[in-house]
Motif scaffolding. Structure first.
Motif, PDB file in Angstrom:
ATOM      1  N   GLY A 172       0.780  -1.202  -0.128  1.00 47.71           N
ATOM      2  CA  GLY A 172      -0.107  -0.119  -0.077  1.00 47.71           C
ATOM      3  C   GLY A 172       0.703   1.274  -0.302  1.00 47.71           C
ATOM      4  O   GLY A 172       0.527   2.105  -0.672  1.00 47.71           O
ATOM      5  N   THR A 173       1.913   1.303   0.745  1.00 52.39           N
ATOM      6  CA  THR A 173       2.885   2.466   0.862  1.00 52.39           C
ATOM      7  C   THR A 173       3.474   2.535  -0.655  1.00 52.39           C
ATOM      8  O   THR A 173       3.866   3.804  -0.940  1.00 52.39           O
ATOM      9  CB  THR A 173       3.901   2.345   1.904  1.00 52.39           C
ATOM     10  OG1 THR A 173       4.595   1.091   1.492  1.00 52.39           O
ATOM     11  CG2 THR A 173       3.334   2.283   3.196  1.00 52.39           C
ATOM     12  N   VAL A 174       3.761   1.485  -1.318  1.00 51.69           N
ATOM     13  CA  VAL A 174       4.359   1.617  -2.604  1.00 51.69           C
ATOM     14  C   VAL A 174       3.545   2.094  -3.551  1.00 51.69           C
ATOM     15  O   VAL A 174       3.948   3.282  -4.315  1.00 51.69           O
ATOM     16  CB  VAL A 174       5.062  -0.003  -3.079  1.00 51.69           C
ATOM     17  CG1 VAL A 174       5.471   0.140  -4.557  1.00 51.69           C
ATOM     18  CG2 VAL A 174       5.977  -0.249  -1.963  1.00 51.69           C
ATOM     19  N   VAL A 175       2.323   1.847  -3.538  1.00 50.24           N
ATOM     20  CA  VAL A 175       1.363   2.390  -4.258  1.00 50.24           C
ATOM     21  C   VAL A 175       1.119   3.771  -4.192  1.00 50.24           C
ATOM     22  O   VAL A 175       1.067   4.518  -5.154  1.00 50.24           O
ATOM     23  CB  VAL A 175      -0.253   1.497  -4.619  1.00 50.24           C
ATOM     24  CG1 VAL A 175      -1.173   2.100  -5.239  1.00 50.24           C
ATOM     25  CG2 VAL A 175       0.405  -0.018  -4.816  1.00 50.24           C
ATOM     26  N   ALA A 176       0.877   3.948  -2.944  1.00 50.28           N
ATOM     27  CA  ALA A 176       0.444   5.430  -2.587  1.00 50.28           C
ATOM     28  C   ALA A 176       1.618   6.542  -3.136  1.00 50.28           C
ATOM     29  O   ALA A 176       1.422   7.440  -3.441  1.00 50.28           O
ATOM     30  CB  ALA A 176       0.108   5.332  -0.929  1.00 50.28           C
ATOM     31  N   SER A 177       2.855   5.965  -2.680  1.00 48.00           N
ATOM     32  CA  SER A 177       3.953   6.676  -2.915  1.00 48.00           C
ATOM     33  C   SER A 177       4.044   7.135  -4.410  1.00 48.00           C
ATOM     34  O   SER A 177       4.296   8.126  -5.113  1.00 48.00           O
ATOM     35  CB  SER A 177       5.302   6.482  -2.348  1.00 48.00           C
ATOM     36  OG  SER A 177       5.659   5.025  -2.922  1.00 48.00           O
TER      37      SER A 177
END
Length: 256
Positions: A172-177
């Motif tokens: 989720g952090t990868v996609v959000a960033s």
């Protein structure tokens, strides 16, 4: 006497109006001078807050459960990630990921940019060779290292290099960033200071997304800040000095 007074007043009335018009026009010229930068829209400041909050949220999401998140703990986590990504020696696997990232950008960003009219072909060098070589170092620093620090080193935990360690929160952090880098960041208040028409162009945003995909892949596979920054800097350097349309790059290439 009456006729003389009426004649005098009739002469004075037209004289009083031009200064008023002149004052109003001069005031307008002071408020909106010719050739000055356009005012920064208020909503762009909100987008700046959005991507800053997203970077902090991605950093805080990897904190151990039950641990109180404080400013000092966030600073410690940020320093650990930046130091780890900056001191990691790229392996052979990481170098292969870097090559694949550059090939991905060449196969996606370049044809899309040329077909959509955002890039020119064939390339045209607009500066001396010495300036072109020097510009690569400048682009490596910013946006290369600077933006990879913000959207890769701070948001993605490079210690989780195995698929078994990558949780849903991590992905989720990868996609959000990636999404925040592709859109809110490039149309925020800071980017309105240079070339807002370029950065708001949907074609530029699409190319930024593709570039972000390549940089994210290289960083995840290599864990190296330097390889991710190089993946970022090479296409930006090519755009600014070889492939960009001259009308889009007047403000962006002044300091190169």
């Amino acid at each position: 006497p009456t006729s003389n007074f009426s004649r005098t007043s009739s002469r004075r009335r037209p004289r009083s109006s031009p200064p008023a018009v002149a004052c109003s026009s001069s005031a307008c010229s002071v408020r909106v001078p010719m050739g000055s930068a356009r005012p920064i829209p208020p909503w762009s400041y909100g987008l700046t807050c959005v991507w800053c909050a997203c970077v902090l949220a991605c950093l805080a999401s990897d904190a151990p459960h039950g641990r109180t998140i404080s400013a000092s703990s966030l600073v410690s986590m940020a320093w650990t990630r930046v130091l780890g990504s900056a001191t990691l020696v790229p392996s052979g696997h990481g170098m292969r990921a870097f090559v694949l990232g550059i090939l991905f950008e060449t196969a996606t960003v370049l044809p899309f940019g040329v077909a959509s009219g955002m890039l020119q072909w064939p390339p045209r060098r607009t500066k001396p060779i010495s300036a072109v070589v020097l510009a690569l170092g400048k682009v490596m620093l910013a946006p290369g290292i600077m933006e990879e620090l913000l959207f890769r080193a701070l948001t993605i935990d490079v210690q989780m290099l195995g698929f078994e360690d990558r949780s849903q929160t991590w992905w989720g952090t990868v996609v959000a960033s990636l999404l925040v880098f592709s859109f809110p960041y490039h149309v925020d208040a800071f980017h309105h200071l240079t070339a807002p028409d370029v950065f708001k162009d949907w074609r530029f945003l699409a190319m930024a997304f593709l570039l972000g995909v390549a940089c994210t892949y290289v960083y995840i596979e290599s864990g190296s800040l330097w390889l991710a920054a190089a993946t970022h800097a090479v296409p930006v350097w090519s755009w600014l000095l070889l492939l960009g349309r001259p009308g889009d790059l007047k403000e962006l290439t002044k300091r190169l």
